[in-house]
Motif scaffolding. Structure first.
Motif, PDB file in Angstrom:
ATOM      1  N   ALA A 199       9.713 -14.965   2.657  1.00 51.94           N
ATOM      2  CA  ALA A 199       9.877 -13.884   1.967  1.00 51.94           C
ATOM      3  C   ALA A 199       9.993 -13.917   0.484  1.00 51.94           C
ATOM      4  CB  ALA A 199      10.796 -12.955   2.615  1.00 51.94           C
ATOM      5  N   GLY A 200       9.240 -13.246  -0.239  1.00 51.13           N
ATOM      6  CA  GLY A 200       9.542 -13.339  -1.710  1.00 51.13           C
ATOM      7  C   GLY A 200       8.721 -14.538  -2.338  1.00 51.13           C
ATOM      8  N   GLN A 201       7.671 -14.953  -1.816  1.00 51.41           N
ATOM      9  CA  GLN A 201       6.791 -16.078  -2.355  1.00 51.41           C
ATOM     10  C   GLN A 201       7.516 -17.012  -2.918  1.00 51.41           C
ATOM     11  OE1 GLN A 201       3.472 -15.675  -2.123  1.00 51.41           O
ATOM     12  NE2 GLN A 201       3.686 -13.989  -0.781  1.00 51.41           N
ATOM     13  N   ARG A 202       8.392 -17.881  -2.297  1.00 51.08           N
ATOM     14  CA  ARG A 202       9.175 -18.881  -2.757  1.00 51.08           C
ATOM     15  C   ARG A 202       8.000 -19.782  -3.048  1.00 51.08           C
ATOM     16  NH1 ARG A 202      14.917 -19.941  -1.442  1.00 51.08           N
ATOM     17  NH2 ARG A 202      14.262 -22.209  -2.152  1.00 51.08           N
ATOM     18  N   ALA A 203       7.980 -20.922  -3.864  1.00 52.10           N
ATOM     19  CA  ALA A 203       6.998 -21.927  -4.122  1.00 52.10           C
ATOM     20  C   ALA A 203       6.747 -22.873  -2.797  1.00 52.10           C
ATOM     21  CB  ALA A 203       7.351 -22.563  -5.377  1.00 52.10           C
ATOM     22  N   HIS A 204       7.884 -23.292  -2.200  1.00 56.31           N
ATOM     23  CA  HIS A 204       7.928 -24.237  -1.212  1.00 56.31           C
ATOM     24  C   HIS A 204       8.645 -24.150  -0.140  1.00 56.31           C
ATOM     25  CE1 HIS A 204       8.478 -28.520   0.254  1.00 56.31           C
ATOM     26  NE2 HIS A 204       7.219 -28.600   0.240  1.00 56.31           N
ATOM     27  N   TYR A 205       8.195 -24.379   0.982  1.00 52.46           N
ATOM     28  CA  TYR A 205       9.198 -24.436   2.390  1.00 52.46           C
ATOM     29  C   TYR A 205       9.090 -25.868   2.874  1.00 52.46           C
ATOM     30  CZ  TYR A 205       9.810 -19.395   1.891  1.00 52.46           C
ATOM     31  OH  TYR A 205      10.434 -18.299   1.376  1.00 52.46           O
ATOM     32  N   HIS A 206      10.254 -26.448   3.278  1.00 46.62           N
ATOM     33  CA  HIS A 206      10.046 -27.851   3.809  1.00 46.62           C
ATOM     34  C   HIS A 206      10.770 -27.488   5.234  1.00 46.62           C
ATOM     35  CE1 HIS A 206       9.560 -32.006   4.418  1.00 46.62           C
ATOM     36  NE2 HIS A 206      11.043 -32.172   4.710  1.00 46.62           N
ATOM     37  N   VAL A 207      10.095 -27.919   6.361  1.00 44.65           N
ATOM     38  CA  VAL A 207      10.829 -27.539   7.693  1.00 44.65           C
ATOM     39  C   VAL A 207      10.747 -28.845   8.587  1.00 44.65           C
ATOM     40  CG1 VAL A 207      10.743 -26.060   9.900  1.00 44.65           C
ATOM     41  CG2 VAL A 207       9.996 -25.064   7.398  1.00 44.65           C
ATOM     42  N   PRO A 208      12.000 -29.819   8.436  1.00 47.89           N
ATOM     43  CA  PRO A 208      11.884 -31.051   9.255  1.00 47.89           C
ATOM     44  C   PRO A 208      12.255 -30.819  10.451  1.00 47.89           C
ATOM     45  CG  PRO A 208      13.171 -31.026   7.013  1.00 47.89           C
ATOM     46  CD  PRO A 208      12.934 -29.562   7.354  1.00 47.89           C
ATOM     47  N   LEU A 209      11.868 -31.984  11.200  1.00 52.04           N
ATOM     48  CA  LEU A 209      12.272 -31.738  12.907  1.00 52.04           C
ATOM     49  C   LEU A 209      12.540 -33.112  13.101  1.00 52.04           C
ATOM     50  CD1 LEU A 209      11.627 -30.096  15.671  1.00 52.04           C
ATOM     51  CD2 LEU A 209       9.667 -31.670  15.702  1.00 52.04           C
ATOM     52  N   LEU A 210      13.951 -33.003  13.719  1.00 50.26           N
ATOM     53  CA  LEU A 210      14.699 -34.115  14.391  1.00 50.26           C
ATOM     54  C   LEU A 210      14.261 -34.290  15.859  1.00 50.26           C
ATOM     55  CD1 LEU A 210      17.912 -33.875  12.284  1.00 50.26           C
ATOM     56  CD2 LEU A 210      15.952 -35.092  11.714  1.00 50.26           C
ATOM     57  N   LEU A 211      13.665 -35.177  16.152  1.00 48.47           N
ATOM     58  CA  LEU A 211      13.164 -35.176  17.787  1.00 48.47           C
ATOM     59  C   LEU A 211      13.524 -36.218  18.418  1.00 48.47           C
ATOM     60  CD1 LEU A 211      10.853 -33.904  19.483  1.00 48.47           C
ATOM     61  CD2 LEU A 211       9.238 -35.343  18.396  1.00 48.47           C
ATOM     62  N   SER A 212      13.825 -36.135  19.867  1.00 49.23           N
ATOM     63  CA  SER A 212      14.365 -37.081  20.818  1.00 49.23           C
ATOM     64  C   SER A 212      13.343 -36.499  22.151  1.00 49.23           C
ATOM     65  CB  SER A 212      15.816 -37.367  20.900  1.00 49.23           C
ATOM     66  OG  SER A 212      16.074 -35.970  21.820  1.00 49.23           O
ATOM     67  N   PRO A 213      13.335 -37.357  23.156  1.00 46.20           N
ATOM     68  CA  PRO A 213      12.517 -36.920  24.247  1.00 46.20           C
ATOM     69  C   PRO A 213      13.144 -35.784  24.937  1.00 46.20           C
ATOM     70  CG  PRO A 213      12.805 -39.222  24.294  1.00 46.20           C
ATOM     71  CD  PRO A 213      13.625 -38.630  23.265  1.00 46.20           C
ATOM     72  N   TYR A 214      14.625 -35.593  24.894  1.00 46.83           N
ATOM     73  CA  TYR A 214      14.884 -34.418  25.416  1.00 46.83           C
ATOM     74  C   TYR A 214      15.981 -33.460  24.738  1.00 46.83           C
ATOM     75  CZ  TYR A 214      13.592 -37.404  29.230  1.00 46.83           C
ATOM     76  OH  TYR A 214      12.863 -38.136  30.276  1.00 46.83           O
ATOM     77  N   GLY A 215      15.559 -33.284  23.382  1.00 44.14           N
ATOM     78  CA  GLY A 215      15.916 -32.390  22.610  1.00 44.14           C
ATOM     79  C   GLY A 215      15.498 -32.418  21.131  1.00 44.14           C
ATOM     80  N   TYR A 216      15.864 -31.653  20.133  1.00 43.76           N
ATOM     81  CA  TYR A 216      15.185 -31.423  18.989  1.00 43.76           C
ATOM     82  C   TYR A 216      16.282 -30.356  18.109  1.00 43.76           C
ATOM     83  CZ  TYR A 216      13.202 -26.831  20.228  1.00 43.76           C
ATOM     84  OH  TYR A 216      12.905 -25.716  20.604  1.00 43.76           O
ATOM     85  N   SER A 217      16.088 -30.604  16.727  1.00 48.48           N
ATOM     86  CA  SER A 217      16.939 -29.960  15.871  1.00 48.48           C
ATOM     87  C   SER A 217      15.897 -29.801  14.701  1.00 48.48           C
ATOM     88  CB  SER A 217      18.111 -30.614  15.564  1.00 48.48           C
ATOM     89  OG  SER A 217      18.880 -29.666  14.457  1.00 48.48           O
ATOM     90  N   THR A 218      16.248 -28.522  13.999  1.00 46.39           N
ATOM     91  CA  THR A 218      15.247 -28.395  12.769  1.00 46.39           C
ATOM     92  C   THR A 218      16.406 -27.668  11.892  1.00 46.39           C
ATOM     93  OG1 THR A 218      13.255 -27.524  11.854  1.00 46.39           O
ATOM     94  CG2 THR A 218      14.366 -26.180  13.511  1.00 46.39           C
ATOM     95  N   TYR A 219      15.892 -27.630  10.514  1.00 47.12           N
ATOM     96  CA  TYR A 219      16.671 -26.867   9.497  1.00 47.12           C
ATOM     97  C   TYR A 219      15.636 -26.554   8.143  1.00 47.12           C
ATOM     98  CZ  TYR A 219      16.695 -31.872   7.686  1.00 47.12           C
ATOM     99  OH  TYR A 219      16.058 -33.011   7.024  1.00 47.12           O
ATOM    100  N   ARG A 220      16.232 -25.737   7.234  1.00 47.56           N
ATOM    101  CA  ARG A 220      15.463 -25.449   6.133  1.00 47.56           C
ATOM    102  C   ARG A 220      15.684 -26.549   5.140  1.00 47.56           C
ATOM    103  NH1 ARG A 220      13.238 -24.665   1.793  1.00 47.56           N
ATOM    104  NH2 ARG A 220      12.957 -22.582   0.692  1.00 47.56           N
ATOM    105  N   GLY A 221      14.736 -27.443   4.795  1.00 53.95           N
ATOM    106  CA  GLY A 221      14.761 -28.655   3.973  1.00 53.95           C
ATOM    107  C   GLY A 221      14.606 -27.998   2.372  1.00 53.95           C
ATOM    108  N   SER A 222      14.313 -29.057   1.854  1.00 54.49           N
ATOM    109  CA  SER A 222      14.207 -29.052   0.071  1.00 54.49           C
ATOM    110  C   SER A 222      13.119 -29.582  -0.223  1.00 54.49           C
ATOM    111  CB  SER A 222      15.501 -29.078  -0.680  1.00 54.49           C
ATOM    112  OG  SER A 222      15.744 -30.397  -0.591  1.00 54.49           O
TER     113      SER A 222
END
Length: 114
Positions: A91-114
């Motif tokens: 929303a709001g036309q920000r210049a950049h969105y970075h969406v990392p993924l922390l991955l393992s065979p039985y779970g994952y996590s993500t967050y809004r990066g920079s």
């Protein structure tokens, strides 16, 4: 120049970047729900800075779909999640969105990066 949406995938089990993982980026359609898509493979550092096609960053729901099952299978490892989908709102036309993924065979996590 980086794409307006980037990602970085780290394999938490090995402590290394997830190299060669297929990712689709679904872009919002006319009703603001994800529809059009571009794709890429993570590079030698587990990153995607460019996609198969250029696109304009628009408001609405975007979805990153990571093909985790095939990626783990190529390495002879089992995985509980055959795909990981991360839907986020632009929303709001920000210049950049970075969406990392922390991955393992039985779970994952993500967050809004920079």
């Amino acid at each position: 120049m980086k794409a307006p949406i980037t990602t970085h995938v780290l394999d938490l089990q090995t402590g290394r970047p997830a190299v060669g993982l297929a990712v689709e980026l679904l872009l919002p359609g006319a009703d603001a729900a994800p529809s059009a898509k571009v794709s890429a493979l993570t590079d030698g550092d587990g990153r995607i800075d460019q996609w198969s096609d250029r696109f304009e960053l628009g408001d609405g729901s975007h979805r990153l779909r990571f093909a985790t099952g095939p990626w783990f299978a190529q390495q002879g490892r089992d995985a509980f999640y055959p795909t990981v989908s991360v839907t986020f709102r632009v929303a709001g036309q920000r210049a950049h969105y970075h969406v990392p993924l922390l991955l393992s065979p039985y779970g994952y996590s993500t967050y809004r990066g920079s």
